[in-house]
Design a protein around this motif. Structure first.
Motif, short mmCIF file in Angstrom:
data_model
loop_
_atom_site.label_atom_id
_atom_site.label_comp_id
_atom_site.label_asym_id
_atom_site.label_seq_id
_atom_site.Cartn_x
_atom_site.Cartn_y
_atom_site.Cartn_z
N LEU A 97 -59.66 10.13 11.37
CA LEU A 97 -58.58 10.17 10.64
C LEU A 97 -58.11 11.40 11.45
CD1 LEU A 97 -56.15 10.31 8.37
CD2 LEU A 97 -57.26 12.28 7.45
N LYS A 119 -53.75 7.74 7.24
CA LYS A 119 -55.09 7.06 5.81
C LYS A 119 -54.02 5.83 5.37
CE LYS A 119 -56.17 10.81 3.31
NZ LYS A 119 -56.14 11.86 3.09
N ALA A 131 -62.90 7.62 7.30
CA ALA A 131 -61.70 8.56 8.18
C ALA A 131 -62.35 9.83 7.82
CB ALA A 131 -60.78 8.90 6.78
#
Length: 353
Positions: A97, A119, A131
């Motif tokens: 992420l 996301k 993530a």
């Protein structure tokens, strides 16, 4: 196929490194929502062309436009483009992420908004569950998707891939290349894709630009370049081909390819004059069969069983020809004299290099 409107335009672009000319004068137009693959052997200029689009190199001559704007002298950070590198270039100390967010945060976006956008792109690529993992904890295919998400989140006018599948095994390459193609079509992205893998180029492209020695050798759809190559180089580089040098001769209104006193009837491209040419015959276009009515006769020298087909090398008056046979049970054994059958339209006449 003429792309329109233009996303990328090259007009008379030349690139020199000292006395070495990496790209000779070049004109190229890439349309919006089009996936164009730059294909060619190592050193042909395809990566140089990609770096010129990205702004990592500046042209020695000529003009480059992106979305109608002259970007010839602009640096990489002044262009609305994004590049997915061959090595993926992920930060090893960051989570997936954080890698995807990096470009947004660097551009000044607030973290909550950057995380939400990241996301969303990760979910689109099916990697939302990864993530929080470090890049070292991801498989090759997952790392590749993170690199794509990091580029996509910036919503560039042009998304570029530099040999993106070279680090993946054969089975994963097939899946990921289809993922890239699906993503490009669903989001209507303009993509410039660099590879030296012919099968990869045929599978993903709207158009292929074949390059050789810093020049564009040919341009067209995958089917056009495979079925009707303009030169022996293109025929040999895109897919398997039996290449034979000889002459095109016309007799009583019919066209023949002549080599070693053997004539084979052909259908040349309109307007091609008699003279030195190359004949390109795809191995899967040739059928091994009876001697009667055959185009050529020959002796099977050797064979290889590859599961879905048998590959035979047949010695003929035109030299050794490679033949792919799907009818696995009906192919004659090595040492057999056989007939080779193919239509005049399957023997493509191309300019000789």
């Amino acid at each position: 196929m003429t792309p329109s409107p233009a996303a990328v335009e090259f007009q008379g672009v030349v690139k020199r490194f000292g006395r070495v000319v990496a790209l000779h004068p070049l004109d190229l137009t890439i349309g919006k929502a089009e996936l164009v693959t730059l294909l060619g052997p190592s050193g042909c200029g395809k990566t140089t062309l990609l770096r010129l689009i990205a702004g990592l190199e500046l042209p020695s001559e000529g003009m480059i436009r992106i979305d109608g704007q002259d970007v010839t002298g602009r640096s990489a950070n002044q262009r609305d483009v994004s590049l997915v590198f061959q090595s993926y270039a992920l930060f090893p100390h960051m989570s997936a992420l954080e890698n995807v967010c990096y470009g947004l945060l660097a551009s000044g976006m607030k973290k909550p908004q950057a995380v939400a956008l990241a996301k969303a792109k990760m979910d689109l690529l099916g990697i939302a569950d990864y993530a929080d993992r470090l890049s070292s904890e991801l498989s090759g295919g997952q790392q590749q998707r993170v690199a794509v998400a990091r580029s996509l989140v910036l919503e560039p006018a042009v998304l570029m891939f530099d040999e993106p599948l070279s680090n993946l095994d054969a089975k994963l390459r097939r899946k990921v290349r289809q993922d890239i193609r699906d993503l490009q079509q669903n989001l209507k992205l303009t993509v410039v894709y660099v590879t030296h893998d012919q099968e990869e180029a045929l599978a993903v492209s709207d158009r292929i630009v074949v390059m050789q020695k810093g020049r564009i050798e040919a341009m067209g759809t995958p089917r056009e370049l495979y079925e009707a190559p303009v030169s022996s180089f293109v025929a040999d580089f895109i897919g398997d081909a039996n290449l034979i040098h000889g002459e095109l001769v016309t007799m009583q209104g019919q066209h023949f390819f002549r080599a070693d006193q053997v004539d084979v009837r052909v259908v040349p491209p309109p307007g091609m004059p008699d003279g030195a040419v190359a004949l390109a015959i795809r191995p899967h276009r040739i059928r091994i069969g009876e001697l009667e009515g055959s185009t050529l006769t020959g002796k099977i020298l050797r064979q290889a069983y590859l599961g879905s087909r048998i590959e035979s090398v047949v010695l003929t008056p035109l030299g050794e020809l490679l033949v792919f046979s799907d009818a696995l049970l009906s192919v004659a054994e090595p040492g057999s004299t056989v007939g080779l059958h193919f239509a005049a339209t399957d023997a493509r006449v191309a300019a000789r290099e």
